[in-house]
Design an enzyme around this catalytic site. Structure first.
Site: not given
Length: 435
Positions: A23, A97, A121, A341
């Site tokens: 990330n 993404r 995802d 989330m």
């Protein structure tokens, strides 16, 4: 599609080093677009998503030299901003993404950016409102091209502004920060994300000449500068891998040492696994997990069932809830997993139920795990990996199960975990990769 053929019930032993943080990498690699000078990045994870991001950089015009699989130099001195509006870019970015992270640097330096429909995802809605609204507050104009699902942003000049983010989005904060560092005047971002990876990005930008204060808090102040220069940057260890290896050790009753974990940047991750009853020792920057026959889930002080939920930093990252859920299946006691989330991230539990786990899926966001306390082992089945984190959770379940399991669609796992079969086989696992 490739598959893993996994022999379960094998005890692992040894040392393992976590990869560089996925990330963080997607943000840091995007940030090289902010300067014409050379940027050197080390501890890059050799995984599908990051390699796609590096390929995107090269196609935009960045000079990329891959010194090793984990070290690259980047020089963005001959960029083609219009490539981002091309069909070729849309097709490639649809797989990734992290492609959205290019928008902030491109807008800051070239005054235009294109944002295609994001890939990644299939774990539920992942809106881009925070990114777009932040750019608009800096003075960018927004247009959506419905025919090709392309968002276009333009700005003759970005200007600093005060903004209160509607959510502390990590990627949203990072994207806005990268746009604001070269905006005219002062930008104040309140309710900003403050994850270690975002701190890494801010510290790197400051080394490049940016003026960002409040790093590590939810209130960032950015004084715009006219240009940035090159720098060197080293990625943090991947905290999701660290958590995954803790869960793996517990489920397989294995003695593992996780080396160089970046302990000061793990936050409450070790504590959450200890709430499941998992023992660990901290030795310098290493975590030692002894082999445990049983581990018992704690309750709250009033005796009520433990709830583990995701929360913005310094709370628990949502990426580890799948790992915590599968680890709890062999514990003594019960736990409620609350995934706030993403509404599709718990749907993989049906595969664990088929393996013999006792799980009640309450709704798309909550699952109750009734730990079976090793009264019996899970049993191997054929299953498919729906996303990166669920895929590794299923791999952990397969390694702890009786018999053999087949995990299909392992490309999802490869997107986030480098050489995972090879690295675990070095610890004694029996994982075959079948094309």
């Amino acid at each position: 599609m490739a598959s893993f053929y996994v022999k379960g019930g094998v005890e692992l032993k040894g040392e393992i080093v976590p990869q560089g943080a996925k990330n963080e990498a997607l943000q840091i690699i995007s940030a090289v677009l902010l300067t014409k000078d050379k940027v050197t990045i080390t501890n890059i994870p050799d995984i599908v998503d990051v390699n796609l991001q590096i390929e995107l950089m090269a196609e935009i015009g960045v000079k990329v030299e891959r010194i090793t699989r984990h070290t690259c130099t980047f020089q963005a001195d001959n960029i083609d901003p219009d490539y981002l509006g091309s069909e070729a870019f849309r097709k490639k970015s649809a797989r990734l993404r992290g492609s959205v992270m290019i928008a902030g640097p491109m807008l800051a330096r070239f005054g235009k950016a294109y944002v295609p429909k994001p890939g990644g995802d299939k774990i539920g809605r992942r809106r881009l409102d925070t990114h777009i609204i932040g750019f608009q507050k800096l003075g960018a104009r927004f247009n959506y091209e419905d025919t090709n699902s392309l968002m276009q942003l333009t700005a003759s000049k970005l200007r600093g502004a005060y903004m209160l983010l509607d959510e502390p989005s990590v990627t949203g904060t990072a994207n806005i920060v990268m746009a604001a560092v070269m905006a005219e005047g002062i930008t104040t971002i309140y309710n900003a994300a403050c994850e270690p990876y975002l701190q890494q990005l801010c510290n790197m930008l400051n080394r490049m000449g940016a003026k960002i204060s409040g790093i590590g808090s939810n209130l960032l102040t950015i004084e715009g500068v006219q240009k940035l220069s090159g720098t060197d940057h080293a990625m943090l260890p991947d905290m999701i891998e660290v958590g995954s290896f803790i869960g793996l050790a517990a489920m397989t009753q294995s003695e593992l040492t996780i080396k160089n974990v970046g302990l000061s940047c793990l936050g409450i991750i070790p504590e959450k696994f200890m709430q499941l009853g998992i023992q660990m020792e901290f030795k310098g920057d290493d975590i030692f997990i002894p082999a445990q026959e049983v581990y018992q889930i704690q309750t709250f002080l009033d005796g009520s069932i433990l709830t583990v939920s995701d929360h913005p930093w310094p709370g628990l990252t949502p990426d580890l809830l799948s790992i915590i859920l599968v680890t709890a299946t062999q514990a003594i006691g019960s736990v409620l997993i609350h995934q706030k989330m993403f509404e599709s991230r718990l749907f993989f539990v049906d595969k664990l139920v088929d393996m013999g786990a006792q799980i009640i899926l309450c709704d798309p966001h909550r699952a109750t795990v009734i730990g079976i306390g090793r009264k019996y082992a899970l049993h191997g089945i054929t299953m498919s990996s729906p996303d990166i984190r669920a895929g590794v959770a299923l791999l952990i379940a397969a390694l702890s199960a009786d018999g053999y399991s087949t995990i299909q669609n392992i490309e999802q796992i490869d997107r986030g975990y480098q050489y995972i079969d090879t690295r675990l086989n070095n610890l004694g696992a029996d994982i075959q990769r079948i094309a």
